[in-house]
Motif scaffolding. Sequence first.
Motif, PDB file in Angstrom:
ATOM      1  N   LYS A 374       1.088  -1.105  -0.152  1.00 44.78           N
ATOM      2  CA  LYS A 374      -0.503  -0.060   0.263  1.00 44.78           C
ATOM      3  C   LYS A 374       0.905   1.304   0.328  1.00 44.78           C
ATOM      4  O   LYS A 374       0.739   2.228   0.045  1.00 44.78           O
ATOM      5  CB  LYS A 374      -1.218   0.172   1.191  1.00 44.78           C
ATOM      6  CG  LYS A 374      -2.187  -1.248   0.925  1.00 44.78           C
ATOM      7  CD  LYS A 374      -2.828  -1.039   2.576  1.00 44.78           C
ATOM      8  CE  LYS A 374      -3.580  -2.417   2.800  1.00 44.78           C
ATOM      9  NZ  LYS A 374      -4.891  -1.572   3.353  1.00 44.78           N
ATOM     10  N   LEU A 377       2.215   1.978  -3.434  1.00 45.38           N
ATOM     11  CA  LEU A 377       1.146   2.746  -4.117  1.00 45.38           C
ATOM     12  C   LEU A 377       1.286   4.550  -4.037  1.00 45.38           C
ATOM     13  O   LEU A 377       0.810   4.474  -5.545  1.00 45.38           O
ATOM     14  CB  LEU A 377       0.035   1.247  -4.788  1.00 45.38           C
ATOM     15  CG  LEU A 377      -0.457   0.169  -5.144  1.00 45.38           C
ATOM     16  CD1 LEU A 377      -1.006  -0.622  -4.171  1.00 45.38           C
ATOM     17  CD2 LEU A 377       0.390  -0.022  -6.387  1.00 45.38           C
ATOM     18  N   LEU A 418      -6.307  -4.020  -8.606  1.00 46.75           N
ATOM     19  CA  LEU A 418      -4.775  -4.164  -7.558  1.00 46.75           C
ATOM     20  C   LEU A 418      -5.760  -4.597  -5.831  1.00 46.75           C
ATOM     21  O   LEU A 418      -5.293  -5.461  -5.154  1.00 46.75           O
ATOM     22  CB  LEU A 418      -4.770  -3.176  -6.654  1.00 46.75           C
ATOM     23  CG  LEU A 418      -4.277  -2.765  -5.582  1.00 46.75           C
ATOM     24  CD1 LEU A 418      -2.369  -3.186  -5.228  1.00 46.75           C
ATOM     25  CD2 LEU A 418      -3.619  -1.281  -4.900  1.00 46.75           C
TER      26      LEU A 418
END
Length: 522
Positions: A374, A377, A418
């Motif tokens: 996370k 990203l 994702l």
Amino acid sequence: MAITNSPEYSVSELSNALKRTVEETYDHVRVRGELGRVTVAKSGHVYLDMKDDKAVIDAIMWKGVASQLSFRPEEGLEVVATGRLSTFPGRSKYQIIIEKMEPAGAGALMALLEERKKKLAAEGLFSPDRKRALPFLPRVIGVVTSPTGAVIRDILHRLDDRFPRHVLLWPVLVQGDKAAEQIAAAIEGFNAIMPGGAVPRPDLLIVARGGGSIEDLWCFNEEIVVRAAAASEIPLISAVGHETDTTLIDYASDRRAPTPTGAAEMAVPVRLDLLERLDGQRQRLGAALLRTLEHKGADLRAAARGLPRPDSLIADKTQSLDYLQRRLGPALQSGMERRANRLALLEVRLRPEAMARDVAERMRRLEDLSRRLKAGLSQQIAPRRQGLQASAQRLVPQRLARMTKDKGDALSQMMARLGRAGQAQSKAQALRLKSLSSQLEAYSYQGTLQRGFALVRDEAGHVVREGRALAYGTGLSLTFGDATRQVQVLGEGDVIAPSPSVKSKPRAKAKPQTPPEQGSLF
């Protein structure tokens, strides 16, 4: 019309009168001439022409006279015929009835013989390539000759002296008009015998006759005899006449013998000579074997001197075997210990506490990876978003809207991918966790405890596997499927006292009962 006193004859009367006149006048004549047309009727009578350079006369030879001829009449042969003149009224012809015929000297027969020899040689009947080797020792010998002459006795006597063999005799005439046909039929008959039948098939043929004049031997010059000898599949020896006599069958046969006795000598070897030769060969073979054995023995002894002693050859191997035998026991023990340590290590790893720690560690790593994913990203999305905003300020409103929509769609797709990847990863980890939990339950000892067994630990929490090493007063804990109880080792035959922390009703002391198939645990 003139009148005459001459008597009148009928045709038959005149023919008969002429016949009587001719037969009375020429009742015995000898005529020399060359044979022209020669015809043999089915009845056996022979009709022929005798001629010279100026005239031709018909001749007839009755069957009885023709069968006694020593040669076969052929066109071109010069002969002397003895007989009588007669007429044939039915055709108004005169003819000579032959009562005896002979060649006009040996020169005529030799000329005929030479002409026939050239003819048959041109056909290849006398070729050396057609001749076959005689068998070394024939089992059966076929003889074609007269059964009443001295020839067959000479052949049998010579065979008995040299090497007795089984002899088959085919009796034939060896002189006269019928002799040639019988001799040819005998050769063909022997060849027609099938192997393995009631009559044995000859391995060798002998055609034999004693000496005589050229007229007496003429049947062996006949073409039918020569062709039969050349076509014979069985090797054939011709033994006709004496050493100086030569007939055409001698050229067609595989071997020519000067006499019938010589044919028997060609047919078989001398038995005594063979035995003597065999004995000599046996002696030579024995001597050769002895010499060979002596040479081989000397070679063997020489080779043996160069070889080491047998005990020295096996000494090193015996010592190596003893050394390996001594190493085998420790090696087996160390191998068993290594496998026992590995088994214990695997057992520790399969304990519930270790598996729980392993599962917790894997969950922690999964959460850490999720956080790092996370964060990464977010770090990648923020610059892209700032760049997108900066680009949007520079673009015209329409293009800006279009690009914003495209980037938004791409961002939405990326977020959807994702999310799906995170769900798939979470699902895979959940399945793995479920599988590990199933393995944990399968390898856990809890199931064993539920079946009535108990886990024994000492005061330090170590698992106790043997009760003989436990000292008096040692405290133990027994883990059952539903609870854990503390006990103390009192001695063999004593009961286990209940734990002070557990209240139970007092009961009478009883002697412990040990199952017959299992000894006491303490």
